[in-house]
Design an enzyme around this catalytic site. Structure first.
Site, PDB file in Angstrom:
ATOM      1  NE  ARG A 168      18.323 -13.693  14.562  1.00 17.36           N
ATOM      2  CZ  ARG A 168      17.635 -12.732  15.185  1.00 17.36           C
ATOM      3  NH1 ARG A 168      16.474 -12.324  14.719  1.00 17.36           N
ATOM      4  NH2 ARG A 168      18.099 -12.173  16.279  1.00 17.36           N
ATOM      5  CG  MET A 203      -1.498   2.521  -2.470  1.00 19.72           C
ATOM      6  SD  MET A 203      -0.918   2.793  -4.150  1.00 19.72           S
ATOM      7  CE  MET A 203      -1.276   1.235  -4.927  1.00 19.72           C
ATOM      8  CE1 TYR A 236     -10.157  -0.259  -6.042  1.00 14.18           C
ATOM      9  CE2 TYR A 236      -8.976   0.286  -4.028  1.00 14.18           C
ATOM     10  CZ  TYR A 236      -9.177   0.451  -5.395  1.00 14.18           C
ATOM     11  OH  TYR A 236      -8.395   1.333  -6.086  1.00 14.18           O
ATOM     12  CE  LYS A 275      15.722  -6.001  16.316  1.00 15.24           C
ATOM     13  NZ  LYS A 275      16.058  -7.322  16.849  1.00 15.24           N
TER      14      LYS A 275
END
Ligand code: PLP
Length: 373
Positions: A131, A306, A258, A35
């Site tokens: 689940r 980013m 940053y 998956k």
């Protein structure tokens, strides 16, 4: 998708890891879980690498993943864990859905009858994962008295899932297994040849009693143990690389990136890497992770941006612009990164593997990557 980051997948390592699964699981059949695009490794490529091995079926989460595999020519059985929404595609593509409630079972039955077909299905019993599935202590009679009698569907398997991916809480796994095995006694109407399966990677590696008829390993196939960087024969199949975009000579006392969370303490060489959180390199790695350049370790300094990340390369001998930078593999592991980001290796490899272009090796990793830029 940009090309500044290169994800290399070693299919030979995946085949090797599959043979490790067989050693643990012995005679149990194997359902390789592919998956999420094979945990970031590419489901089509991984399925093709394993299609001729002794496998019972491939396991995926959703029908669209199964359809992609069929359209790429995969002929093996495919089990879809969480998706019964489109009965006509299930029939058209010959997929095994996992049934988790009576309504979807009835819908499938009606669709099968209309098309005059039989659909093989597996049944999910919720033994404590919370689940999906029929509750072990409430719904077993629904399976036995209703689902098993629906025309058009054949129950060829029964599954459950451990809520402990790393089996830290063994006691609860034992209870879940007991609930699952007991359910068998309460299901006389289920075909005796149905295969029963509950084991994830952690159980394959350490919980022999849970192997039953088949096992469903995911993480192990990609070379990681759910128990951390433990001593195993597993080989990580993913290597993530980039190149140094720039190497800057920076005086002492200068802030980097940053928020000025890092300030140079000495005159430094700062390497600029063309990778950031947009490429699956988590912002949580800021000031924490390290990368490998020329076989040596360089710490990430300042915040991951980013698209760009900085590393202190002052101590890397002969460092140069365009040098290869290893972000994962050969000296950095997904387990290590996952601890920094307070997550699990699954998320680390999926984030890097599914946001960058992948390259495949059939025979181990080569030395230097071909030019990623
Ligand atoms: C993801 C998944 C697995 C595989 O788990 P690993 O911990 O990766 O081995 C097995 N079964 C089901 C139903 C899953 O969703």
């Amino acid at each position: 998708m940009r090309n500044t980051v290169s994800v290399e997948i070693d299919l030979k390592a995946i085949k090797h890891n599959f043979t490790c699964v067989n050693k643990y699981s012995e005679s149990a059949a194997v359902i390789p879980v592919i998956k999420a695009d094979a945990y970031g490794h590419g489901a089509e490529e991984v399925a093709k690498a394993l299609e001729n091995m002794r496998i019972y079926a491939f396991g995926v989460a959703y029908l669209c993943e199964a359809i992609i595999l069929r359209e790429s020519g995969i002929k093996n059985k495919i089990i879809v864990f969480f998706d019964t929404t489109n009965p006509s595609d299930i029939i058209k593509y010959d997929i095994i859905p996992v049934i988790y409630n009576l309504t979807t079972a009835q819908q499938l039955s009606r669709a099968a009858l209309k098309l005059n077909k039989q659909i093989d299905v597996h049944i999910n019993i919720d033994t404590g994962m919370g689940r999906l599935g029929f509750l072990f202590d409430r719904d077993i009679t629904i399976i036995n008295d209703k689902v098993s009698k629906l025309a058009g569907i054949n129950i060829t398997g029964v599954m459950s899932h451990f809520s402990e991916a790393d089996l830290l809480d063994r006691e609860f796994a034992k209870i879940q297994l007991e609930r699952f095995v007991n359910a068998k006694k309460e299901l006389p109407n289920i075909n005796k040849n149905a295969i029963w399966h509950i084991s994830n990677s952690a159980a394959v590696m350490t919980f022999k009693d849970a192997r039953l008829d088949a096992v469903r390993p995911g993480l192990m196939l990609y070379g990681y143990s759910p128990f951390g960087d433990a001593d195993t024969d597993l080989k990580p199949a993913m290597k993530v690389m980039t190149r140094l975009l720039d190497v800057r000579l920076i005086p002492a006392g200068k802030p980097i990136s940053y928020g000025r969370t890092f300030v140079t303490k000495r005159q430094s060489l700062i390497g600029v890497l063309p990778i950031g959180y947009a490429d699956g390199y988590s912002r949580l790695y800021s000031n924490q992770a390290h990368v490998i350049i020329r076989g040596q370790s360089a710490p990430i300094v300042g915040r991951v941006c980013m698209d760009v990340t900085m590393a202190d390369v002052t101590d890397i001998i002969d460092v140069q612009v365009n040098d290869d930078v290893i972000l994962l593999g050969d000296g950095t592991s997904a387990y290590e990164l996952s601890k920094i980001a307070q997550t699990i290796p699954y998320e680390v490899i999926i984030a890097l593997g599914n946001t960058n272009s992948r390259r495949y090796e059939n025979n181990g990793f080569k030395g230097r990557v071909s030019d990623p830029f």
